[in-house]
Enzyme design. Structure first.
Site, PDB file in Angstrom:
ATOM      1  N   ARG A  79       0.846  -1.192   0.000  1.00  0.00           N
ATOM      2  CA  ARG A  79       0.000   0.000   0.000  1.00  0.00           C
ATOM      3  C   ARG A  79       0.887   1.249   0.000  1.00  0.00           C
ATOM      4  NH1 ARG A  79      -2.699   3.039   4.809  1.00  0.00           N
ATOM      5  NH2 ARG A  79      -3.959   4.498   3.615  1.00  0.00           N
ATOM      6  N   HIS A 123      -3.225  10.831   0.806  1.00  0.00           N
ATOM      7  CA  HIS A 123      -2.666  10.647   2.133  1.00  0.00           C
ATOM      8  C   HIS A 123      -2.115  12.013   2.570  1.00  0.00           C
ATOM      9  CE1 HIS A 123      -1.208   7.254   4.942  1.00  0.00           C
ATOM     10  NE2 HIS A 123      -0.916   8.393   5.565  1.00  0.00           N
ATOM     11  N   GLU A 168      -7.672   8.246   6.373  1.00  0.00           N
ATOM     12  CA  GLU A 168      -8.002   8.888   7.645  1.00  0.00           C
ATOM     13  C   GLU A 168      -8.513  10.319   7.493  1.00  0.00           C
ATOM     14  OE1 GLU A 168      -4.893   8.567  10.545  1.00  0.00           O
ATOM     15  OE2 GLU A 168      -4.705   6.410  10.353  1.00  0.00           O
ATOM     16  N   ASN A 295      -7.305   1.674   9.962  1.00  0.00           N
ATOM     17  CA  ASN A 295      -5.997   1.911  10.565  1.00  0.00           C
ATOM     18  C   ASN A 295      -6.183   1.895  12.076  1.00  0.00           C
ATOM     19  OD1 ASN A 295      -5.113   2.322   7.978  1.00  0.00           O
ATOM     20  ND2 ASN A 295      -4.710   4.516   8.218  1.00  0.00           N
ATOM     21  N   TYR A 297      -4.099   1.734  15.974  1.00  0.00           N
ATOM     22  CA  TYR A 297      -2.855   1.761  16.744  1.00  0.00           C
ATOM     23  C   TYR A 297      -3.057   1.557  18.239  1.00  0.00           C
ATOM     24  CZ  TYR A 297      -0.619   3.309  12.495  1.00  0.00           C
ATOM     25  OH  TYR A 297      -0.142   3.355  11.217  1.00  0.00           O
ATOM     26  N   GLU A 365      -3.413  -0.218   8.179  1.00  0.00           N
ATOM     27  CA  GLU A 365      -2.234   0.205   8.951  1.00  0.00           C
ATOM     28  C   GLU A 365      -2.328  -0.348  10.357  1.00  0.00           C
ATOM     29  OE1 GLU A 365      -1.424   4.426   9.221  1.00  0.00           O
ATOM     30  OE2 GLU A 365      -1.828   4.709   7.081  1.00  0.00           O
TER      31      GLU A 365
HETATM   32  C1  FCB Z   1      -1.499   7.230  10.742  1.00  0.00           C
HETATM   33  C2  FCB Z   1      -1.108   7.755   9.380  1.00  0.00           C
HETATM   34  C3  FCB Z   1       0.239   7.274   8.916  1.00  0.00           C
HETATM   35  C4  FCB Z   1       1.258   7.207  10.034  1.00  0.00           C
HETATM   36  C5  FCB Z   1       0.689   6.490  11.228  1.00  0.00           C
HETATM   37  C6  FCB Z   1       1.652   6.343  12.372  1.00  0.00           C
HETATM   38  O1  FCB Z   1      -2.421   8.108  11.321  1.00  0.00           O
HETATM   39  O2  FCB Z   1      -2.072   7.378   8.426  1.00  0.00           O
HETATM   40  O3  FCB Z   1       0.647   8.106   7.862  1.00  0.00           O
HETATM   41  O4  FCB Z   1       1.715   8.458  10.328  1.00  0.00           O
HETATM   42  O5  FCB Z   1      -0.467   7.131  11.674  1.00  0.00           O
END
Ligand code: FCB
Length: 477
Positions: A79, A123, A168, A295, A297, A365
């Site tokens: 990607r 992006h 995002e 995405n 985290y 992500e």
């Molecule tokens: C996300 C973004 C990516 C990267 C990660 C850590 O929000 O899409 O570009 O910065 O965080």
């Protein structure tokens, strides 16, 4: 023993992700125009270390080496994002051929390596001239975005099967136009809410343009958050509802439930009068997608809080009487993000329950920033990252076992890169970059991921073997 996760289906796609401004460099080559990030990085105090993406990982010149790393990894898909200001230096008009040539070369290199390309059209690098005309605050930008999508798809739609319109949009709208922590650095109320809407309209128009060009798959990537209340108090639960509106329902409701978020008035008051909406927008935004990219985290714990700005006239769209609370029960990455993989399972099962019309999911992500160092043995022993990735892949496998349709997973990121406002201090890569020399060094996590992908294929080849013998067909792979 096998590294594979047996719950992941045989055709589950393992990949890695990057984004144009974070890796390409070559900011003024081959006719590329300035984006809002070029401008923002030049403003004093915006970026840690006064860094910029001017050179980044020099991927524009080193893409062959980077594709070779993906091939060695065994990645099924890669990607990347296309930089709008390379394709249309001013955001309008005919395509800049030399800009598209780069993505043409990259695509062919990937296909020759047996890697399926997945392209993100936006992006975050809006051409600066479009921001000068109002950026995402104005509807015209959505129209321009669809024209740009059509230009890229006309050149590459025959070879790139998977297209992601926006990455995002939460960040584009609310970090770009409300907190000011991302380009263009604005701090607004109505402007940010209008931007959120126009991004979604742009997505709908772009999906239609991609379909008209005949691409195989089109969708959007969101960053829905797993939000947790700090306490069981009614006030914290009300704060949680407002945060759900801001982070999740603003995007998911119009895209997948055919409605605007029901909590808008409670969250924003009169700012959210929706005067930027036109009849027919919901149908446009809800144009069917083939997948939704997620995405993910970390979870966010929220509590009730007073307004930061008591004046409703100047209050920004992220000032919604919600505070993010620190946690002390889990490890944190160098981004300061808590590591709690199980929350990914909860998020995925919850989304599936709340949105029956949700298309298949892709984790577009997931990854962690760690304090990596090259040790005297010439390696990067990033065991914390391996633990993070293993935990989150297990969480995806759990979600699949619970009935969620997840088709693939992309690690963020292939390479250490320019981490937006945090500059180069945050390292997310499977591959370490020594910025002064641009030397690429695969970390232990790269080797771990490579072994996991290979084990996955071995596991499923063994499963298929009896059938293959029986029918005389070749087992896959
Ligand atoms: C996300 C973004 C990516 C990267 C990660 C850590 O929000 O899409 O570009 O910065 O965080």
């Amino acid at each position: 023993m096998s590294n594979a996760f047996p719950a992941l289906p045989a055709d589950f796609v393992f990949g890695a992700a990057t984004a144009a401004y974070q890796i390409e460099g070559a900011h003024d080559e081959d006719g590329r125009g300035p984006s809002i990030w070029d401008t923002y990085c030049r403003e004093p105090g915006r970026i840690e270390g006064a860094a910029s993406g001017d050179v980044a990982c020099d991927h524009y010149h080193r893409y062959r080496e980077d594709v070779a790393l993906l091939r060695e990894l065994g990645a099924g898909s890669y990607r990347f994002s296309v930089a709008w200001p390379r394709v249309q230096p001013t955001g309008t008009g005919p395509a800049n051929r030399r800009g598209l040539d780069f993505y043409d070369r990259l695509t062919d290199e990937l296909l020759a390596a047996g890697i399926s390309p997945a392209a993100t059209l936006y992006h975050w690098d809006l051409p600066q001239p479009l921001e000068d005309r109002g950026g995402w605050r104005v509807r015209e930008t959505a129209q321009r975005f669809a024209e740009y999508a059509a230009l890229v798809a006309a050149r590459l739609g025959d070879r790139i099967p998977r297209w992601i319109t926006l990455n995002e949009p939460f960040c584009s709208a609310f970090l770009g136009y409300a907190t000011g922590r991302h380009a263009p650095g604005a701090r607004e109320g109505r402007g940010a809410l209008a931007a959120a809407h126009h991004l979604l309209v742009g997505h709908g128009l772009a999906v239609r343009a991609l379909r008209a060009a005949g691409v195989a798959e089109a969708g959007i990537t969101l960053n829905p958050d797993r939000l947790l209340p700090a306490t069981d108090s009614a006030a914290d639960h009300a704060a949680l509802r407002r945060a759900e509106t801001l982070h999740n329902e603003t995007w998911l409701d119009p895209l997948f439930a055919g409605r605007y978020p029901r909590g808008a008035a409670e969250t924003w008051g009169p700012q959210a009068d929706g005067s930027w909406r036109l009849d027919g927008d919901l149908a446009l935004i809800g144009t069917p997608s083939d997948f939704v990219g997620i995405n993910y985290y970390r979870p966010i714990t929220v509590a009730d809080a007073p307004y930061r700005d008591p004046d409703p006239a100047t209050r920004t769209a992220t000032d919604i009487r919600v505070a993010e609370c620190p946690r002390d029960d889990v490890r944190h990455t160098t981004m300061g993000w808590p590591v709690d993989p199980h929350t990914l399972t909860d998020l995925l099962t919850d989304l599936t329950a709340r949105y029956p019309a949700l298309p298949p999911l892709l984790i577009t992500e997931n990854g962690s920033a760690e304090a990596d160092t090259v040790t005297p043995d010439g390696r990067v022993h990033d065991t914390d990252r391996v633990d993070y990735l293993r935990g989150h892949l297990a969480a995806v496998a759990d979600a699949i076992r619970a009935g969620v349709d997840v088709r693939g997973y992309y690690v963020w990121s292939l390479l250490d890169n320019f981490e937006w406002a945090r500059g180069y201090g945050q390292r997310f890569g499977l591959v370490h970059i020594d910025y002064p020399t641009q030397r690429r060094l695969p970390k232990d996590s790269y080797h771990w991921y490579r072994d996991l992908i290979a084990a996955h294929h071995r596991h499923h080849t063994r499963q298929q073997a009896p059938t293959a013998q029986h029918t005389g067909e070749q087992a896959a792979r």
